[in-house]
Write a protein that holds these residues in place. Structure first.
Motif, PDB file in Angstrom:
ATOM      1  N   SER A 195       0.840  -1.195   0.000  1.00 13.41           N
ATOM      2  CA  SER A 195       0.000   0.000   0.000  1.00 13.41           C
ATOM      3  C   SER A 195       0.874   1.243   0.000  1.00 13.41           C
ATOM      4  CB  SER A 195      -0.900   0.029   1.232  1.00 13.41           C
ATOM      5  OG  SER A 195      -1.836  -1.015   1.161  1.00 13.41           O
ATOM      6  N   LEU A 196       0.396   2.268  -0.675  1.00  7.05           N
ATOM      7  CA  LEU A 196       1.085   3.541  -0.741  1.00  7.05           C
ATOM      8  C   LEU A 196       0.042   4.633  -0.646  1.00  7.05           C
ATOM      9  CD1 LEU A 196       3.748   5.135  -1.382  1.00  7.05           C
ATOM     10  CD2 LEU A 196       3.075   4.989  -3.794  1.00  7.05           C
ATOM     11  N   GLN A 197       0.298   5.643   0.168  1.00 11.42           N
ATOM     12  CA  GLN A 197      -0.621   6.777   0.288  1.00 11.42           C
ATOM     13  C   GLN A 197       0.013   8.013  -0.334  1.00 11.42           C
ATOM     14  OE1 GLN A 197      -1.487   6.246   4.660  1.00 11.42           O
ATOM     15  NE2 GLN A 197      -3.489   6.901   3.906  1.00 11.42           N
ATOM     16  N   LEU A 198      -0.804   8.728  -1.114  1.00 11.23           N
ATOM     17  CA  LEU A 198      -0.346   9.944  -1.785  1.00 11.23           C
ATOM     18  C   LEU A 198      -1.417  11.007  -1.716  1.00 11.23           C
ATOM     19  CD1 LEU A 198       0.935   8.450  -5.160  1.00 11.23           C
ATOM     20  CD2 LEU A 198       2.353   9.206  -3.263  1.00 11.23           C
ATOM     21  N   SER A 199      -1.014  12.250  -1.551  1.00  9.44           N
ATOM     22  CA  SER A 199      -1.947  13.360  -1.707  1.00  9.44           C
ATOM     23  C   SER A 199      -1.385  14.295  -2.769  1.00  9.44           C
ATOM     24  CB  SER A 199      -2.168  14.097  -0.382  1.00  9.44           C
ATOM     25  OG  SER A 199      -0.972  14.671   0.081  1.00  9.44           O
ATOM     26  N   GLY A 200      -2.284  15.004  -3.438  1.00  7.29           N
ATOM     27  CA  GLY A 200      -1.867  15.929  -4.480  1.00  7.29           C
ATOM     28  C   GLY A 200      -1.703  15.264  -5.832  1.00  7.29           C
ATOM     29  N   VAL A 201      -2.439  14.147  -6.061  1.00  8.03           N
ATOM     30  CA  VAL A 201      -2.398  13.465  -7.355  1.00  8.03           C
ATOM     31  C   VAL A 201      -3.828  13.333  -7.875  1.00  8.03           C
ATOM     32  CG1 VAL A 201      -1.737  11.372  -8.606  1.00  8.03           C
ATOM     33  CG2 VAL A 201      -0.357  12.150  -6.662  1.00  8.03           C
ATOM     34  N   ASP A 202      -4.067  13.861  -9.050  1.00  8.97           N
ATOM     35  CA  ASP A 202      -5.369  13.709  -9.688  1.00  8.97           C
ATOM     36  C   ASP A 202      -5.593  12.226  -9.967  1.00  8.97           C
ATOM     37  OD1 ASP A 202      -7.407  13.464 -11.741  1.00  8.97           O
ATOM     38  OD2 ASP A 202      -7.168  15.611 -12.110  1.00  8.97           O
ATOM     39  N   PRO A 203      -6.714  11.630  -9.518  1.00  6.14           N
ATOM     40  CA  PRO A 203      -6.962  10.200  -9.725  1.00  6.14           C
ATOM     41  C   PRO A 203      -6.944   9.781 -11.196  1.00  6.14           C
ATOM     42  CG  PRO A 203      -8.553  11.108  -8.170  1.00  6.14           C
ATOM     43  CD  PRO A 203      -7.776  12.264  -8.723  1.00  6.14           C
ATOM     44  N   GLN A 204      -7.160  10.722 -12.100  1.00  4.86           N
ATOM     45  CA  GLN A 204      -7.116  10.396 -13.528  1.00  4.86           C
ATOM     46  C   GLN A 204      -5.723   9.953 -13.986  1.00  4.86           C
ATOM     47  OE1 GLN A 204      -9.692  10.164 -15.780  1.00  4.86           O
ATOM     48  NE2 GLN A 204     -10.891  10.374 -13.909  1.00  4.86           N
ATOM     49  N   TRP A 205      -4.675  10.322 -13.237  1.00  5.05           N
ATOM     50  CA  TRP A 205      -3.323   9.874 -13.579  1.00  5.05           C
ATOM     51  C   TRP A 205      -3.265   8.349 -13.655  1.00  5.05           C
ATOM     52  CZ3 TRP A 205       0.832  11.915 -15.672  1.00  5.05           C
ATOM     53  CH2 TRP A 205       1.057  13.289 -15.570  1.00  5.05           C
ATOM     54  N   TRP A 206      -3.952   7.680 -12.741  1.00  8.00           N
ATOM     55  CA  TRP A 206      -3.865   6.213 -12.681  1.00  8.00           C
ATOM     56  C   TRP A 206      -4.556   5.580 -13.886  1.00  8.00           C
ATOM     57  CZ3 TRP A 206       0.025   6.353 -10.023  1.00  8.00           C
ATOM     58  CH2 TRP A 206       0.142   7.208  -8.928  1.00  8.00           C
ATOM     59  N   LYS A 207      -5.640   6.177 -14.358  1.00  8.51           N
ATOM     60  CA  LYS A 207      -6.306   5.674 -15.565  1.00  8.51           C
ATOM     61  C   LYS A 207      -5.420   5.898 -16.791  1.00  8.51           C
ATOM     62  CE  LYS A 207     -10.928   6.254 -13.744  1.00  8.51           C
ATOM     63  NZ  LYS A 207     -12.181   6.986 -13.803  1.00  8.51           N
ATOM     64  N   LEU A 208      -4.814   7.084 -16.882  1.00  9.03           N
ATOM     65  CA  LEU A 208      -3.920   7.369 -18.000  1.00  9.03           C
ATOM     66  C   LEU A 208      -2.715   6.433 -17.983  1.00  9.03           C
ATOM     67  CD1 LEU A 208      -3.938  11.276 -18.012  1.00  9.03           C
ATOM     68  CD2 LEU A 208      -4.914   9.762 -19.751  1.00  9.03           C
ATOM     69  N   THR A 255       5.798  -1.867 -15.194  1.00  7.06           N
ATOM     70  CA  THR A 255       5.324  -3.233 -14.927  1.00  7.06           C
ATOM     71  C   THR A 255       4.424  -3.327 -13.703  1.00  7.06           C
ATOM     72  OG1 THR A 255       7.354  -3.621 -13.680  1.00  7.06           O
ATOM     73  CG2 THR A 255       7.326  -4.330 -15.996  1.00  7.06           C
ATOM     74  N   ILE A 256       4.332  -2.265 -12.914  1.00  7.79           N
ATOM     75  CA  ILE A 256       3.573  -2.289 -11.664  1.00  7.79           C
ATOM     76  C   ILE A 256       2.108  -1.956 -11.933  1.00  7.79           C
ATOM     77  CG2 ILE A 256       3.317  -1.167  -9.394  1.00  7.79           C
ATOM     78  CD1 ILE A 256       5.737  -3.091  -9.709  1.00  7.79           C
ATOM     79  N   LYS A 257       1.234  -2.760 -11.346  1.00  4.85           N
ATOM     80  CA  LYS A 257      -0.205  -2.501 -11.425  1.00  4.85           C
ATOM     81  C   LYS A 257      -0.597  -1.630 -10.234  1.00  4.85           C
ATOM     82  CE  LYS A 257      -1.569  -6.741 -13.833  1.00  4.85           C
ATOM     83  NZ  LYS A 257      -0.509  -6.619 -14.736  1.00  4.85           N
ATOM     84  N   VAL A 258      -1.461  -0.643 -10.490  1.00  2.64           N
ATOM     85  CA  VAL A 258      -1.913   0.288  -9.456  1.00  2.64           C
ATOM     86  C   VAL A 258      -3.421   0.211  -9.357  1.00  2.64           C
ATOM     87  CG1 VAL A 258      -2.056   2.709  -8.768  1.00  2.64           C
ATOM     88  CG2 VAL A 258       0.018   1.862  -9.879  1.00  2.64           C
ATOM     89  N   ALA A 259      -3.921  -0.047  -8.149  1.00  9.65           N
ATOM     90  CA  ALA A 259      -5.364  -0.026  -7.901  1.00  9.65           C
ATOM     91  C   ALA A 259      -5.625   0.990  -6.797  1.00  9.65           C
ATOM     92  CB  ALA A 259      -5.863  -1.397  -7.473  1.00  9.65           C
ATOM     93  N   ILE A 260      -6.682   1.782  -6.951  1.00  8.98           N
ATOM     94  CA  ILE A 260      -7.051   2.741  -5.918  1.00  8.98           C
ATOM     95  C   ILE A 260      -7.905   2.010  -4.903  1.00  8.98           C
ATOM     96  CG2 ILE A 260      -8.270   4.888  -5.426  1.00  8.98           C
ATOM     97  CD1 ILE A 260      -7.590   5.814  -8.235  1.00  8.98           C
ATOM     98  N   GLU A 261      -7.529   2.083  -3.637  1.00  5.60           N
ATOM     99  CA  GLU A 261      -8.274   1.425  -2.566  1.00  5.60           C
ATOM    100  C   GLU A 261      -9.708   1.933  -2.585  1.00  5.60           C
ATOM    101  OE1 GLU A 261      -8.881  -1.242   0.441  1.00  5.60           O
ATOM    102  OE2 GLU A 261      -7.072  -0.994  -0.757  1.00  5.60           O
ATOM    103  N   GLY A 262     -10.649   1.019  -2.564  1.00  8.29           N
ATOM    104  CA  GLY A 262     -12.051   1.391  -2.613  1.00  8.29           C
ATOM    105  C   GLY A 262     -12.591   1.422  -4.041  1.00  8.29           C
ATOM    106  N   GLY A 263     -11.696   1.162  -5.023  1.00 11.48           N
ATOM    107  CA  GLY A 263     -12.115   1.039  -6.404  1.00 11.48           C
ATOM    108  C   GLY A 263     -12.498   2.313  -7.109  1.00 11.48           C
ATOM    109  N   ARG A 264     -12.119   3.471  -6.543  1.00  5.52           N
ATOM    110  CA  ARG A 264     -12.464   4.723  -7.231  1.00  5.52           C
ATOM    111  C   ARG A 264     -11.661   4.877  -8.485  1.00  5.52           C
ATOM    112  NH1 ARG A 264     -11.423   9.262  -3.381  1.00  5.52           N
ATOM    113  NH2 ARG A 264      -9.804   7.885  -2.721  1.00  5.52           N
TER     114      ARG A 264
END
Length: 192
Positions: free
Chosen positions: A142-155, A183-192
């Motif tokens: 798990s990794l926590q970040l603030s100041g990142v638009d969630p759309q970055w993960w979709k892009l 190569t790393i997969k990223v999932a937002i906790e809670g599925g947002r």
């Protein structure tokens, strides 16, 4: 924090010394070897961004800084050639802002030509929780970040869908670095 980014981020003279850069390089390499691991960098500057760029970029590389986060004197000292964000090897962006163009993802003959995106975030260890999995991670982390638009993960998922093509991410706050290779997969906790 992001409101500090309204002025350009400047280095400290010690960021340009071989010993400081060697230490930073080892920690950045450790960050890529262990994705999601938070590595603290030692600098007397107010932010690690100039040290990371001084360690990774040089006159043989290309750099895009579309939001002008890097101080002009540091850009000149780096010697990296300026390029557009869709062509550069290194692209510096605030995590709160999405890019206007798609970064380079390499070619099948040269996947290493995919860009490294250097995202400046508000804080690592606070904020939205991400679950990371893939090479270099046992099970998940798990990794926590603030100041990142969630759309970055979709892009990022879209850009990295054609492995080995894709982009690598380097996340920076004032003192820390975290690397997320393509190569790393990223999932937002809670599925947002």
């Amino acid at each position: 924090m992001m409101n500090k980014l309204q002025t350009r981020i400047a280095s400290h003279p010690s960021d340009w010394t071989p010993l400081v850069q060697q230490r930073a390089f080892r920690r950045i390499l450790d960050a890529f070897s262990y994705p999601g691991r938070i590595n603290e960098l030692e600098t007397q500057a107010t932010h690690v961004l100039p040290l990371v760029l001084a360690t990774l970029a040089d006159p043989a590389t290309t750099l895009a800084d579309p939001c002008e986060l890097v101080a002009a004197a540091d850009r000149q000292r780096l010697g990296a050639k300026s390029a557009s964000a869709d062509q550069a090897q290194f692209v510096v962006m605030p995590g709160s802002q999405l890019p206007a163009v798609e970064p380079a993802s390499g070619t099948l003959d040269s996947p290493e030509r995919g860009a490294t995106l250097v995202l400046v975030v508000d804080e690592i260890k606070q904020g939205d929780e991400l679950v990371l999995s893939g090479p270099g991670i046992q099970s998940s982390v798990s990794l926590q970040l603030s100041g990142v638009d969630p759309q970055w993960w979709k892009l990022r998922k879209q850009w990295n869908s054609g492995f080995p093509l894709g982009v690598d991410l380097v996340l920076l706050d004032e003192r820390s670095v975290v690397a997320l290779p393509r190569t790393i997969k990223v999932a937002i906790e809670g599925g947002r």
